[in-house]
Motif scaffolding. Structure first.
Motif, PDB file in Angstrom:
ATOM      1  N   LYS B 114      -5.279  -3.476   0.720  1.00 54.27           N
ATOM      2  CA  LYS B 114      -4.394  -3.169   1.846  1.00 54.27           C
ATOM      3  C   LYS B 114      -4.573  -1.728   2.306  1.00 54.27           C
ATOM      4  O   LYS B 114      -4.754  -1.461   3.497  1.00 54.27           O
ATOM      5  CB  LYS B 114      -2.915  -3.379   1.457  1.00 54.27           C
ATOM      6  CG  LYS B 114      -2.570  -4.800   1.064  1.00 54.27           C
ATOM      7  CD  LYS B 114      -1.110  -4.944   0.636  1.00 54.27           C
ATOM      8  CE  LYS B 114      -0.754  -4.225  -0.652  1.00 54.27           C
ATOM      9  NZ  LYS B 114      -1.496  -4.687  -1.841  1.00 54.27           N
ATOM     10  N   THR B 115      -4.525  -0.793   1.358  1.00 57.32           N
ATOM     11  CA  THR B 115      -4.603   0.623   1.740  1.00 57.32           C
ATOM     12  C   THR B 115      -5.993   0.956   2.279  1.00 57.32           C
ATOM     13  O   THR B 115      -6.123   1.670   3.280  1.00 57.32           O
ATOM     14  CB  THR B 115      -4.245   1.521   0.535  1.00 57.32           C
ATOM     15  OG1 THR B 115      -3.025   1.063  -0.039  1.00 57.32           O
ATOM     16  CG2 THR B 115      -4.063   2.969   0.967  1.00 57.32           C
ATOM     17  N   SER B 116      -7.035   0.391   1.663  1.00 60.83           N
ATOM     18  CA  SER B 116      -8.400   0.636   2.149  1.00 60.83           C
ATOM     19  C   SER B 116      -8.569   0.126   3.578  1.00 60.83           C
ATOM     20  O   SER B 116      -9.171   0.799   4.422  1.00 60.83           O
ATOM     21  CB  SER B 116      -9.421  -0.076   1.252  1.00 60.83           C
ATOM     22  OG  SER B 116      -9.223   0.284  -0.089  1.00 60.83           O
ATOM     23  N   ASN B 142       0.958   7.836  -3.943  1.00 60.15           N
ATOM     24  CA  ASN B 142      -0.507   7.902  -3.862  1.00 60.15           C
ATOM     25  C   ASN B 142      -1.040   7.262  -2.583  1.00 60.15           C
ATOM     26  O   ASN B 142      -1.892   7.841  -1.897  1.00 60.15           O
ATOM     27  CB  ASN B 142      -1.148   7.186  -5.063  1.00 60.15           C
ATOM     28  CG  ASN B 142      -0.878   7.909  -6.365  1.00 60.15           C
ATOM     29  OD1 ASN B 142      -0.354   9.028  -6.354  1.00 60.15           O
ATOM     30  ND2 ASN B 142      -1.221   7.291  -7.479  1.00 60.15           N
ATOM     31  N   ASP B 143      -0.543   6.069  -2.272  1.00 65.03           N
ATOM     32  CA  ASP B 143      -1.061   5.375  -1.088  1.00 65.03           C
ATOM     33  C   ASP B 143      -0.697   6.128   0.187  1.00 65.03           C
ATOM     34  O   ASP B 143      -1.518   6.261   1.090  1.00 65.03           O
ATOM     35  CB  ASP B 143      -0.550   3.924  -1.042  1.00 65.03           C
ATOM     36  CG  ASP B 143      -1.315   3.026  -2.008  1.00 65.03           C
ATOM     37  OD1 ASP B 143      -2.220   3.548  -2.703  1.00 65.03           O
ATOM     38  OD2 ASP B 143      -1.013   1.814  -2.061  1.00 65.03           O
ATOM     39  N   ALA B 144       0.542   6.638   0.249  1.00 67.81           N
ATOM     40  CA  ALA B 144       0.958   7.382   1.438  1.00 67.81           C
ATOM     41  C   ALA B 144       0.099   8.638   1.614  1.00 67.81           C
ATOM     42  O   ALA B 144      -0.234   9.018   2.729  1.00 67.81           O
ATOM     43  CB  ALA B 144       2.433   7.746   1.342  1.00 67.81           C
ATOM     44  N   ILE B 187       3.113  -1.919   7.996  1.00 70.58           N
ATOM     45  CA  ILE B 187       3.964  -1.835   6.811  1.00 70.58           C
ATOM     46  C   ILE B 187       3.176  -2.414   5.640  1.00 70.58           C
ATOM     47  O   ILE B 187       2.861  -3.610   5.642  1.00 70.58           O
ATOM     48  CB  ILE B 187       5.271  -2.626   7.001  1.00 70.58           C
ATOM     49  CG1 ILE B 187       6.031  -2.129   8.235  1.00 70.58           C
ATOM     50  CG2 ILE B 187       6.144  -2.521   5.739  1.00 70.58           C
ATOM     51  CD1 ILE B 187       7.188  -3.038   8.659  1.00 70.58           C
ATOM     52  N   GLU B 188       2.787  -1.558   4.685  1.00 72.03           N
ATOM     53  CA  GLU B 188       2.102  -2.081   3.495  1.00 72.03           C
ATOM     54  C   GLU B 188       3.156  -2.429   2.463  1.00 72.03           C
ATOM     55  O   GLU B 188       3.817  -1.560   1.895  1.00 72.03           O
ATOM     56  CB  GLU B 188       1.100  -1.065   2.910  1.00 72.03           C
ATOM     57  CG  GLU B 188       0.435  -1.637   1.653  1.00 72.03           C
ATOM     58  CD  GLU B 188      -0.603  -0.742   0.992  1.00 72.03           C
ATOM     59  OE1 GLU B 188      -1.162   0.157   1.651  1.00 72.03           O
ATOM     60  OE2 GLU B 188      -0.849  -0.960  -0.213  1.00 72.03           O
ATOM     61  N   ASN B 189       3.317  -3.719   2.216  1.00 70.42           N
ATOM     62  CA  ASN B 189       4.340  -4.169   1.270  1.00 70.42           C
ATOM     63  C   ASN B 189       3.887  -3.889  -0.160  1.00 70.42           C
ATOM     64  O   ASN B 189       2.731  -3.544  -0.412  1.00 70.42           O
ATOM     65  CB  ASN B 189       4.594  -5.666   1.473  1.00 70.42           C
ATOM     66  CG  ASN B 189       6.060  -6.036   1.307  1.00 70.42           C
ATOM     67  OD1 ASN B 189       6.677  -5.640   0.320  1.00 70.42           O
ATOM     68  ND2 ASN B 189       6.598  -6.760   2.245  1.00 70.42           N
TER      69      ASN B 189
END
Ligand SMILES: Nc1nc2c(ncn2[C@@H]2O[C@H](COP(=O)(O)OP(=O)(O)OP(=O)(O)O)[C@@H](O)[C@H]2O)c(=O)[nH]1
Ligand SMILES: [Mg+2]
Ligand SMILES: [Zn+2]
Lengths: 113, 290
Positions: B114-116, B142-144, B187-189
């Motif tokens: 998702k983040t990639s 981390n993802d943010a 929105i990354e759940n």
């Protein structure tokens, strides 16, 4: 464990109803849970036991009605019992169906005093 | 415990919402929905709100409540348990509609990419459309931080013990994010194929991501998520030669669960297939006008 949020929502509904009806106790609570509502009953009961003590539901009798899933075939129109979203129609073998029952997640009734 | 303010609401399963770049101003949301804010330069915070350490809230008899009814009353409620979330989700939806925004809810197992996918999408699309991101994880930002490197405004929601985002969290996060009109909100759940399925966030479309390093029977094992999704992205296509994943089978299984589902195969790493994703996003944005 989204079942914990579900239990907290149930507690909230019960507290709100008790308040509105000036009741002190919830004697029993009846829930309706569809087979495909995305709720694991064991997880719900586990979450219940963790979250309900100290709330108005602590001594309430919990009655759970399990609603089996039913699908309607979009090809031939027949209605059949479905154990899953992807149950083929027993009459014509197609997977094109729409759920007519099984997603319910409801507080059916409360008995307050 | 929240490392910024020392408050224990995270330990109790509460939620923290933080805008990257403005970490001092974060919001705690406890499981019962009570909240308190921290503002920069405010040494103390006032706990004059009702904030219970165990996340439960208890019934206190209202001082002017009448004497309880001596008889038993049966209340035939037929109340949907998700109603509160669904009402708030509709409120979010109205907000997006009024601002002509496309909001997408991205769901997948942990690590499907998702983040990639977002990192590459933001780099490629920011010149075309203003993009905003809400990141959901149990812990860490981390993802943010990865997203912030693309210069897209991003808010991190840490759900603590919670395994999904809900409409109330999005409602709060939007206040911090302040997205512009006509923008695109991703929105990354929380990485989880089960719990987020039940919670409408008010999104315009739900995107489920699977990767070829997972089993092609994922749609049958986790049908709830595929049942509620609009688009299925099959990611990590660059790894297809090395794994035993049958794309046709995965599609067929997913269609059994949800015959409305659309598919895009791509690789967030190599970029193959990304144009199709961008075209899908453009179509969805155009459809907002009708
Ligand atoms: N080969 C390959 N690796 C990928 C691809 N997309 C993501 N990855 C890798 O997969 C791992 C997980 O990717 P993330 O983007 O962090 O996945 P995620 O879904 O955001 O993970 P969570 O937020 O933890 O649920 C990382 O090591 C990525 O580099 C891809 O298309 N191909
Ligand atoms: Mg991620
Ligand atoms: Zn049929």
């Amino acid at each position: 464990m989204h079942e914990l949020s579900i239990v907290l929502s149930i507690v909230e509904i019960a507290e709100e109803q008790a308040r509105q009806n000036a009741a002190r106790k919830v004697e029993s609570i009846e829930l309706e849970i569809g087979a495909l509502a995305g709720i694991e009953l064991d997880a719900l009961i586990f979450a219940w036991e963790a979250a309900v003590p100290g709330t108005i539901l602590e001594h309430a009798e919990r009655i759970i009605h399990h609603l089996p899933a039913k699908a309607r075939c979009m090809d031939c129109g027949s209605t059949y019992a479905a154990r899953q979203f992807f149950e083929a129609c027993p009459s014509c073998g197609q997977y094109l169906s729409e759920l007519v029952q099984g997603k319910e997640l409801r507080v059916k009734s409360l008995v307050v005093s | 415990m929240c490392s910024t303010c020392g408050c224990s609401s995270q330990a109790s399963g509460g939620v923290t919402i933080t805008k990257i770049g403005e970490e001092e101003n974060h919001v705690h949301l406890s499981a019962g929905g009570h909240e308190h804010h921290h503002e920069a330069g405010n040494g103390h915070h006032h706990h004059h709100h009702h904030h219970e350490a165990d996340g439960n809230h208890h019934h206190h008899a209202h001082p002017d409540a009448q004497e309880p009814a001596p008889v038993k009353t049966v209340l035939e409620l037929e109340r949907d348990i998700m109603q509160k979330n669904d009402l708030l989700a509709e409120r979010n939806r109205g907000y997006f509609e009024a601002k002509n925004m496309l909001a997408l809810n991205l769901v997948s197992s942990p690590g499907s990419g998702k983040t990639s996918l977002l990192e590459r999408t933001l780099v490629d699309l920011q010149a075309e459309v203003n993009c905003f991101v809400i990141e959901g994880d149990q812990q860490t930002s981390n993802d943010a931080r990865r997203i912030a490197k693309t210069n897209a405004p991003v808010v991190q929601i840490n759900t603590g013990k919670g395994c999904h985002l809900d409409a109330a969290m999005i409602h709060k996060a939007l206040k911090q994010l302040a997205p512009t009109d006509d923008s695109l909100l991703f929105i990354e759940n929380v990485g989880n194929l089960v719990c987020p399925a039940l919670f409408d966030l008010g999104e315009g479309a739900r995107v489920v991501i699977i990767s070829v390093t997972e089993g092609d029977d994922k749609p049958l094992k986790y049908p709830d998520m595929f049942h509620t999704a609009d688009l299925c992205i099959i990611n990590k296509m660059d790894l297809l030669p090395y794994v035993d994943f049958d794309v046709a089978k995965a599609r067929e299984y997913a269609l059994r669960v949800n015959h409305h589902l659309a598919f895009i195969e791509l690789s967030a790493t190599t970029g193959q297939g990304m144009e199709q994703w961008y075209d899908w996003l453009r179509e969805q944005r155009l459809a907002l006008r009708n």
